[in-house]
Design a protein around this motif. Sequence first.
Motif, mmCIF file in Angstrom:
data_model
loop_
_atom_site.group_PDB
_atom_site.id
_atom_site.type_symbol
_atom_site.label_atom_id
_atom_site.label_comp_id
_atom_site.label_asym_id
_atom_site.label_seq_id
_atom_site.Cartn_x
_atom_site.Cartn_y
_atom_site.Cartn_z
ATOM 1 N N VAL A 11 0.850 -1.191 0.000
ATOM 2 C CA VAL A 11 0.000 0.000 0.000
ATOM 3 C C VAL A 11 0.889 1.244 0.000
ATOM 4 O O VAL A 11 1.925 1.273 0.662
ATOM 5 N N GLY A 12 0.507 2.280 -0.727
ATOM 6 C CA GLY A 12 1.299 3.511 -0.788
ATOM 7 C C GLY A 12 1.025 4.395 0.417
ATOM 8 O O GLY A 12 -0.124 4.515 0.866
ATOM 9 N N VAL A 13 2.081 5.019 0.918
ATOM 10 C CA VAL A 13 1.927 5.923 2.061
ATOM 11 C C VAL A 13 0.953 7.063 1.723
ATOM 12 O O VAL A 13 0.105 7.431 2.530
ATOM 13 N N GLY A 14 1.051 7.596 0.496
ATOM 14 C CA GLY A 14 0.248 8.771 0.134
ATOM 15 C C GLY A 14 -1.246 8.544 0.249
ATOM 16 O O GLY A 14 -1.940 9.252 0.976
ATOM 17 N N GLY A 15 -1.764 7.548 -0.428
ATOM 18 C CA GLY A 15 -3.202 7.282 -0.393
ATOM 19 C C GLY A 15 -3.636 6.737 0.957
ATOM 20 O O GLY A 15 -4.679 7.112 1.494
ATOM 21 N N HIS A 16 -2.819 5.863 1.523
ATOM 22 C CA HIS A 16 -3.186 5.159 2.763
ATOM 23 C C HIS A 16 -3.389 6.135 3.918
ATOM 24 O O HIS A 16 -4.428 6.115 4.583
ATOM 25 N N PRO A 29 6.114 -6.467 -5.714
ATOM 26 C CA PRO A 29 4.718 -6.109 -6.001
ATOM 27 C C PRO A 29 3.705 -7.154 -5.542
ATOM 28 O O PRO A 29 4.024 -8.334 -5.405
ATOM 29 N N GLU A 30 2.509 -6.669 -5.329
ATOM 30 C CA GLU A 30 1.361 -7.504 -4.952
ATOM 31 C C GLU A 30 0.897 -8.255 -6.201
ATOM 32 O O GLU A 30 0.938 -7.710 -7.296
ATOM 33 N N PRO A 31 0.428 -9.508 -6.058
ATOM 34 C CA PRO A 31 -0.152 -10.162 -7.237
ATOM 35 C C PRO A 31 -1.374 -9.387 -7.725
ATOM 36 O O PRO A 31 -2.134 -8.852 -6.923
ATOM 37 N N GLY A 59 -5.054 18.462 -2.525
ATOM 38 C CA GLY A 59 -3.742 18.809 -3.052
ATOM 39 C C GLY A 59 -2.906 17.545 -3.119
ATOM 40 O O GLY A 59 -3.399 16.449 -2.832
ATOM 41 N N VAL A 60 -1.649 17.721 -3.517
ATOM 42 C CA VAL A 60 -0.742 16.581 -3.610
ATOM 43 C C VAL A 60 0.058 16.532 -2.311
ATOM 44 O O VAL A 60 0.891 17.406 -2.060
ATOM 45 N N VAL A 61 -0.213 15.537 -1.492
ATOM 46 C CA VAL A 61 0.578 15.382 -0.269
ATOM 47 C C VAL A 61 1.893 14.742 -0.696
ATOM 48 O O VAL A 61 1.896 13.640 -1.247
ATOM 49 N N GLY A 92 -9.588 11.315 2.948
ATOM 50 C CA GLY A 92 -9.561 10.689 1.625
ATOM 51 C C GLY A 92 -8.570 11.409 0.729
ATOM 52 O O GLY A 92 -8.500 12.640 0.741
ATOM 53 N N GLY A 93 -7.786 10.651 -0.026
ATOM 54 C CA GLY A 93 -6.757 11.255 -0.868
ATOM 55 C C GLY A 93 -7.353 11.972 -2.058
ATOM 56 O O GLY A 93 -8.440 11.650 -2.526
ATOM 57 N N GLY A 94 -6.636 12.967 -2.550
ATOM 58 C CA GLY A 94 -6.932 13.521 -3.870
ATOM 59 C C GLY A 94 -7.816 14.741 -3.918
ATOM 60 O O GLY A 94 -7.934 15.349 -4.977
ATOM 61 N N VAL A 145 -13.324 5.024 3.816
ATOM 62 C CA VAL A 145 -12.947 5.634 2.540
ATOM 63 C C VAL A 145 -11.773 4.912 1.868
ATOM 64 O O VAL A 145 -11.681 4.887 0.643
ATOM 65 N N ASN A 146 -10.921 4.274 2.640
ATOM 66 C CA ASN A 146 -9.814 3.539 2.017
ATOM 67 C C ASN A 146 -10.296 2.250 1.350
ATOM 68 O O ASN A 146 -9.538 1.619 0.616
ATOM 69 N N TYR A 147 -11.541 1.837 1.630
ATOM 70 C CA TYR A 147 -12.131 0.724 0.865
ATOM 71 C C TYR A 147 -13.154 1.341 -0.081
ATOM 72 O O TYR A 147 -14.350 1.060 -0.023
ATOM 73 N N ARG A 148 -12.682 2.208 -0.919
ATOM 74 C CA ARG A 148 -13.539 3.029 -1.761
ATOM 75 C C ARG A 148 -14.578 2.210 -2.516
ATOM 76 O O ARG A 148 -14.269 1.180 -3.107
HETATM 77 P P1 FDA Z 1 -3.585 5.138 -4.669
HETATM 78 O O1 FDA Z 1 -2.312 5.639 -5.209
HETATM 79 O O2 FDA Z 1 -4.444 4.324 -5.573
HETATM 80 O O3 FDA Z 1 -4.401 6.335 -4.036
HETATM 81 C C1 FDA Z 1 -5.632 6.193 -3.362
HETATM 82 C C2 FDA Z 1 -6.377 7.530 -3.369
HETATM 83 O O4 FDA Z 1 -5.585 8.541 -2.745
HETATM 84 C C3 FDA Z 1 -6.667 8.055 -4.767
HETATM 85 O O5 FDA Z 1 -7.852 8.820 -4.726
HETATM 86 C C4 FDA Z 1 -5.482 8.958 -5.040
HETATM 87 O O6 FDA Z 1 -5.741 9.965 -6.009
HETATM 88 C C5 FDA Z 1 -5.209 9.558 -3.680
HETATM 89 N N1 FDA Z 1 -3.791 9.838 -3.468
HETATM 90 C C6 FDA Z 1 -2.759 8.974 -3.630
HETATM 91 N N2 FDA Z 1 -1.614 9.554 -3.306
HETATM 92 C C7 FDA Z 1 -1.894 10.813 -2.927
HETATM 93 C C8 FDA Z 1 -1.101 11.908 -2.494
HETATM 94 N N3 FDA Z 1 0.209 11.784 -2.374
HETATM 95 N N4 FDA Z 1 -1.703 13.088 -2.215
HETATM 96 C C9 FDA Z 1 -3.043 13.199 -2.329
HETATM 97 N N5 FDA Z 1 -3.845 12.194 -2.739
HETATM 98 C C10 FDA Z 1 -3.280 11.008 -3.038
HETATM 99 N N6 FDA Z 1 -6.231 -0.207 4.102
HETATM 100 C C11 FDA Z 1 -6.087 -0.263 5.449
HETATM 101 O O7 FDA Z 1 -6.413 0.692 6.146
HETATM 102 N N7 FDA Z 1 -5.549 -1.362 6.028
HETATM 103 C C12 FDA Z 1 -5.125 -2.427 5.324
HETATM 104 O O8 FDA Z 1 -4.637 -3.394 5.905
HETATM 105 C C13 FDA Z 1 -5.277 -2.389 3.909
HETATM 106 N N8 FDA Z 1 -4.890 -3.453 3.113
HETATM 107 C C14 FDA Z 1 -5.036 -3.380 1.755
HETATM 108 C C15 FDA Z 1 -4.643 -4.465 0.949
HETATM 109 C C16 FDA Z 1 -4.776 -4.408 -0.438
HETATM 110 C C17 FDA Z 1 -4.316 -5.578 -1.274
HETATM 111 C C18 FDA Z 1 -5.336 -3.251 -1.041
HETATM 112 C C19 FDA Z 1 -5.510 -3.179 -2.535
HETATM 113 C C20 FDA Z 1 -5.732 -2.190 -0.248
HETATM 114 C C21 FDA Z 1 -5.599 -2.244 1.148
HETATM 115 N N9 FDA Z 1 -6.008 -1.179 1.957
HETATM 116 C C22 FDA Z 1 -5.839 -1.249 3.320
HETATM 117 C C23 FDA Z 1 -6.644 0.003 1.361
HETATM 118 C C24 FDA Z 1 -5.641 1.122 1.148
HETATM 119 O O9 FDA Z 1 -5.368 1.748 2.387
HETATM 120 C C25 FDA Z 1 -6.218 2.174 0.189
HETATM 121 O O10 FDA Z 1 -6.496 1.589 -1.043
HETATM 122 C C26 FDA Z 1 -5.253 3.353 0.030
HETATM 123 O O11 FDA Z 1 -5.958 4.467 -0.436
HETATM 124 C C27 FDA Z 1 -4.138 3.004 -0.910
HETATM 125 O O12 FDA Z 1 -3.185 4.001 -0.997
HETATM 126 P P2 FDA Z 1 -2.248 4.019 -2.311
HETATM 127 O O13 FDA Z 1 -1.342 5.167 -2.211
HETATM 128 O O14 FDA Z 1 -1.677 2.656 -2.512
HETATM 129 O O15 FDA Z 1 -3.362 4.179 -3.420
#
Ligand code: FDA
Length: 512
Positions: A156-161, A343-345, A216-218, A211-213, A450-453
């Motif tokens: 999972v990415g720090v930004g969205g998470h 990477p994740e499968p 602004g860009v964090v 919720g991300g996005g 919101v993270n399970y959009r």
């Molecule tokens: P991604 O890059 O797809 O971004 C998600 C959202 O945030 C989008 O709307 C994006 O535009 C926005 N965003 C991303 N980066 C940003 C930034 N830098 N600034 C502003 N907006 C930004 N959750 C949880 O709480 N506990 C868990 O254990 C898990 N486990 C898990 C497993 C798997 C396999 C998946 C697919 C997902 C999870 N999740 C989760 C959910 C996860 O926390 C959620 O999908 C996050 O938003 C993912 O963040 P990413 O940066 O990876 O996503």
Amino acid sequence: SSAISDPTDNFLQCLSQDPNATYSDFVFTPKDTEYSSVLESTIINLRFSTSTTPKPLAIITPLTYSHIQSTILCLKHFKIQIRIRSGGHDYAGLSYTSSDQSSFVVLDLKELRSITIESGQNTAWVESGATVGELYYWVSQESQNLGFPAGICPTVGVGGHISGGGFGTMVRKYGLAADNVIDARIIDANGRVLDRKSMGEDLFWAIRGGGGGSFGVVVASKVNLVYVPEKVTVFSLSKTLEQGGSSLFNRWQYIGHKLSPDLFIRVIIQPTLNETGNRTIQVIFNSLFLGNVDKLIETVTDSFPELGLQEKDCSEMSWIESILYFDNYPKGESIDVLRDRKPEPKVYFNAKSDYVTEPIPEEKLEEIWKWCLEGDNPILILEPHGGKMDEIEETRIPYPHRKGYLYNIQYFEKWEDESSESSEQCISWMRKIYENMTPYVAKNPRAAYVNYRDLDLGENDNADNTSYLNAMKWGKKYFGDNFRRLAMVKGVVDPDNFFFFEQSIPPLIMSE
Ligand code: FDA
């Protein structure tokens, strides 16, 4: 000169005016051979990676903040939408696709992923393009007694998470990832780089769980690291219905959120075959304990004796090894997989979420097991709250599901072939169980994470015409009463709605 100009050309021309940027280093358009591999690199959900999925005009992988600033200003000028991507795990693919016909560009932060641990202060600056697994890795390298409370999946990415909250195995002890953020750097719709002080407490509040996005860009967050003991203990105990799984689950509903905050026991419910080869339900108790095995047995014997936990069911390990355990790596796997961003499968999947505030009556459970058996490959993941989550005020950050919320339910189903038949079958199963669960879960509003959009909860119309009232359909579910404050912050920091997407927070602008 041609009267109709190509939006991509205009945008690229605009970017190339930045004298500090050799844009071929960080811009990929469909003409570039790397375009597809960069686009697909962090896509997890294959549902949004098909030939008909709308694709970006370009993918920008900024190497510096100035690349982000010029991207924002050029996109704004030509009215092209932005999608921000960190780890790409968005359940609805919103970080790299768009469900309407608008042109968009993906800003992918994968190159901005430095992690700086501030020794002695137990804090770290982490850039948004890092994965939580990388953060865990570097924190564990600093000290065996330090950890960070974020999600279970290391890719999972720090930004969205963090933008959406973020919970994992230490949620009962330390709360959400977003609860542990103490500063941040964001680039706003005017291209300004702001920190906590210059962005102000309202915006800093909104980006920790709103919720991300939308705002602004964090680009980076400063987080508090937390204490973990040198040895933690994990176990995974599985009981089928025939082995009493249902009544054990019922018991868990009453105590899972009340146990010692050092003890996290989540429940995974899925179909399996029993000894006679018939399909049954398996209830798995999957646990992290922040302490050694003796203390764990003592704690469980006191508070959940029905589980019958024995020493042979448990394994002691370091906290960082427990990250691999929860991600189902085989025993002995090197923790380097975290640093190396393995990477994740990729799979096709669909998910929804709910929260439970009153234990589901035991006599109703049988019905729920029946619905689960109707699915092809369903998994229900139930994660306890309580502990620290009860202590944090619902308004402290946008994540509102605090005291009184016993556990979260994630309904998850994956499938492996592309056929629309499998996807339709899974999606309709999911909608049905969600409908059927209505009487047993939080209501007024029904709650969601919101993270399970989940786009079934509703969508904005378009960027020029978002409606606060319409957005309440999902906004209240994700954020409860915090939704209004989120919309007001949006009205101040992005009144023109540059950061728009299907479920972005709409600007609420108060007239005098
Ligand atoms: P991604 O890059 O797809 O971004 C998600 C959202 O945030 C989008 O709307 C994006 O535009 C926005 N965003 C991303 N980066 C940003 C930034 N830098 N600034 C502003 N907006 C930004 N959750 C949880 O709480 N506990 C868990 O254990 C898990 N486990 C898990 C497993 C798997 C396999 C998946 C697919 C997902 C999870 N999740 C989760 C959910 C996860 O926390 C959620 O999908 C996050 O938003 C993912 O963040 P990413 O940066 O990876 O996503």
